[in-house]
Design a protein around this motif. Sequence first.
Motif, mmCIF file in Angstrom:
data_model
loop_
_atom_site.group_PDB
_atom_site.id
_atom_site.type_symbol
_atom_site.label_atom_id
_atom_site.label_comp_id
_atom_site.label_asym_id
_atom_site.label_seq_id
_atom_site.Cartn_x
_atom_site.Cartn_y
_atom_site.Cartn_z
ATOM 1 N N ARG A 127 0.837 -1.193 0.000
ATOM 2 C CA ARG A 127 0.000 0.000 0.000
ATOM 3 C C ARG A 127 0.877 1.251 0.000
ATOM 4 O O ARG A 127 1.855 1.342 0.746
ATOM 5 C CB ARG A 127 -0.875 -0.002 1.255
ATOM 6 C CG ARG A 127 -1.964 1.081 1.241
ATOM 7 C CD ARG A 127 -2.556 1.247 2.629
ATOM 8 N NE ARG A 127 -3.211 0.035 3.087
ATOM 9 C CZ ARG A 127 -4.504 -0.058 3.382
ATOM 10 N NH1 ARG A 127 -5.281 0.995 3.262
ATOM 11 N NH2 ARG A 127 -5.002 -1.185 3.820
ATOM 12 N N GLU A 140 2.554 -5.823 1.612
ATOM 13 C CA GLU A 140 1.418 -6.655 2.019
ATOM 14 C C GLU A 140 1.889 -7.856 2.837
ATOM 15 O O GLU A 140 1.198 -8.299 3.740
ATOM 16 C CB GLU A 140 0.665 -7.159 0.787
ATOM 17 C CG GLU A 140 -0.533 -6.343 0.384
ATOM 18 C CD GLU A 140 -1.610 -6.312 1.445
ATOM 19 O OE1 GLU A 140 -1.980 -7.369 1.987
ATOM 20 O OE2 GLU A 140 -2.074 -5.211 1.747
ATOM 21 N N VAL A 163 -3.121 0.253 -3.880
ATOM 22 C CA VAL A 163 -2.269 -0.941 -3.889
ATOM 23 C C VAL A 163 -1.393 -0.875 -5.138
ATOM 24 O O VAL A 163 -1.902 -0.703 -6.255
ATOM 25 C CB VAL A 163 -3.106 -2.234 -3.893
ATOM 26 C CG1 VAL A 163 -2.199 -3.457 -3.860
ATOM 27 C CG2 VAL A 163 -4.055 -2.250 -2.701
ATOM 28 N N ASN A 188 -7.605 0.259 -5.773
ATOM 29 C CA ASN A 188 -7.964 0.470 -4.371
ATOM 30 C C ASN A 188 -8.320 -0.856 -3.702
ATOM 31 O O ASN A 188 -8.745 -1.803 -4.370
ATOM 32 C CB ASN A 188 -9.149 1.443 -4.271
ATOM 33 C CG ASN A 188 -8.825 2.790 -4.894
ATOM 34 O OD1 ASN A 188 -7.802 3.395 -4.579
ATOM 35 N ND2 ASN A 188 -9.684 3.247 -5.798
ATOM 36 N N TYR A 189 -8.184 -0.877 -2.386
ATOM 37 C CA TYR A 189 -8.453 -2.110 -1.648
ATOM 38 C C TYR A 189 -9.882 -2.608 -1.849
ATOM 39 O O TYR A 189 -10.146 -3.807 -1.839
ATOM 40 C CB TYR A 189 -8.184 -1.889 -0.148
ATOM 41 C CG TYR A 189 -6.832 -2.390 0.277
ATOM 42 C CD1 TYR A 189 -6.649 -3.685 0.738
ATOM 43 C CD2 TYR A 189 -5.717 -1.562 0.178
ATOM 44 C CE1 TYR A 189 -5.404 -4.154 1.101
ATOM 45 C CE2 TYR A 189 -4.458 -2.018 0.537
ATOM 46 C CZ TYR A 189 -4.305 -3.319 1.008
ATOM 47 O OH TYR A 189 -3.067 -3.772 1.346
#
Length: 463
Positions: A127, A140, A163, A188-189
């Motif tokens: 991230r 991660e 990410v 994005n997550y």
Amino acid sequence: MAEQGVPLHVETLYDLLDIHEREKEVFNRRLNAMEREGQVMRNRKNAFCIAEKLHLIPGVVQGHPDGFGFLIPDNGGDDLFLSPREMAQVLHGDRVMVRQSGFDRKGRPEGKIVEVLERRTNKLVGRLIREQGVTLVAAEDKRVNQDILVPPGQDMKAKAGQVVVVELIEQPSAYAKPIGKVVEILGNYADSGMEIEIALRKHQLPHEFNSAAVKQAETYPRLVQTEDYKGRIDLRDLPLITIDGETARDFDDAVYCEPVQYGQTKAWRLIVAIADVAHYVKPGHPLDKEALLRATSVYFPRRVIPMLPEKISNGLCSLNPGVDRLCMVCDAVVDQRGEILAYQFYQGVMHSAQRFTYDTVWEILSNTRGPEAVRFAEFNEQLNHLYQLYKILFAAREKRGAIDFETTETQIISNELGKILRIEPRLRNDAHRLIEECMLTANVCAADFIDKNKHLSLYRVHG
């Protein structure tokens, strides 16, 4: 004669070992390999030392989320504790040379990194973070404790919180953080399928085929060609069927069963056909190299990372219904006690008559007058033949005390956006077990064939 354990320059080794000019390149390659393996190391004067004489231990670094780590020795000895100070100069997975420096407060043997043999991390997924004008990437993989510093202009204009995949420009050292540049923005997550994209990169799963493999796959026609039938047994008149899970996209094996008379004995003929991948994937060719790299297909919820390009895995090497396919066949005769009386292997060509799911087959077997039995009336007799043989084979396995791996598999239920809703147990029925017994019978025949022909092979033995 040089004194044992004394560091030696490569020129001295040439003289001592009588290495001729034409042999130097090969010798240097061997020496470099020994250095990578941690058998020898260079000192600051560029002379070679035998690691064992220096009491150095080669191994792999295993990181911990709390900042410390361990050396997992190559020789299988006790793990050595690596303090956060030592871990600052390496990343999880690196191969290093360590000297035991004592014991920590818990009495564990503690190590000091002497040399980094091999850097094994070149890319990381993580991230993007911005703090006080500094751009970082937090990995991660929590076993990687250091944040990656991203210099100005190297972030591909990624937004904070996104990410990204970062490629390392500089590896960590005792005095500096690792430095990297963003090479891919995943998103994005909350994006659909993001957990799969992260997992692919976190575990370094090869998910894109190289151009040579793709090019080779494209040279194959969409359908099996008539010239490919030469020398094969034609089984297209037999109604072979596939039985797989509801979500299966490729069909590897097909089965057929009928009662036969074997001499004076009433028996069953069982045919197990598997897709003839070897016809298309030749040793040393690009497709073979890519398959070796992957070893297997990897199944995620709603997505499969195939071992072979889709044209092969879901096309020519999938026993889809209604099309001709090349196959390898185990043709066996089994008696009423479950003993294999005879078998033969051959290359064949088949035409799958029907693609069944486990649930449909179980519904037909459970309710012979139900809607599914009526719908597939032409296959009822064959399914019942398979079921009768399954009962015989299963009883024979129980009688000889074979291990029954009856485990509970799980299935992930996702919504239409790919987000996981829940995880449920996957209910097994006799249709699953029926296929397993057919495959086990084919495996037993294959093992016997290999053994009788004195061919080396790997076996999984359950004592």
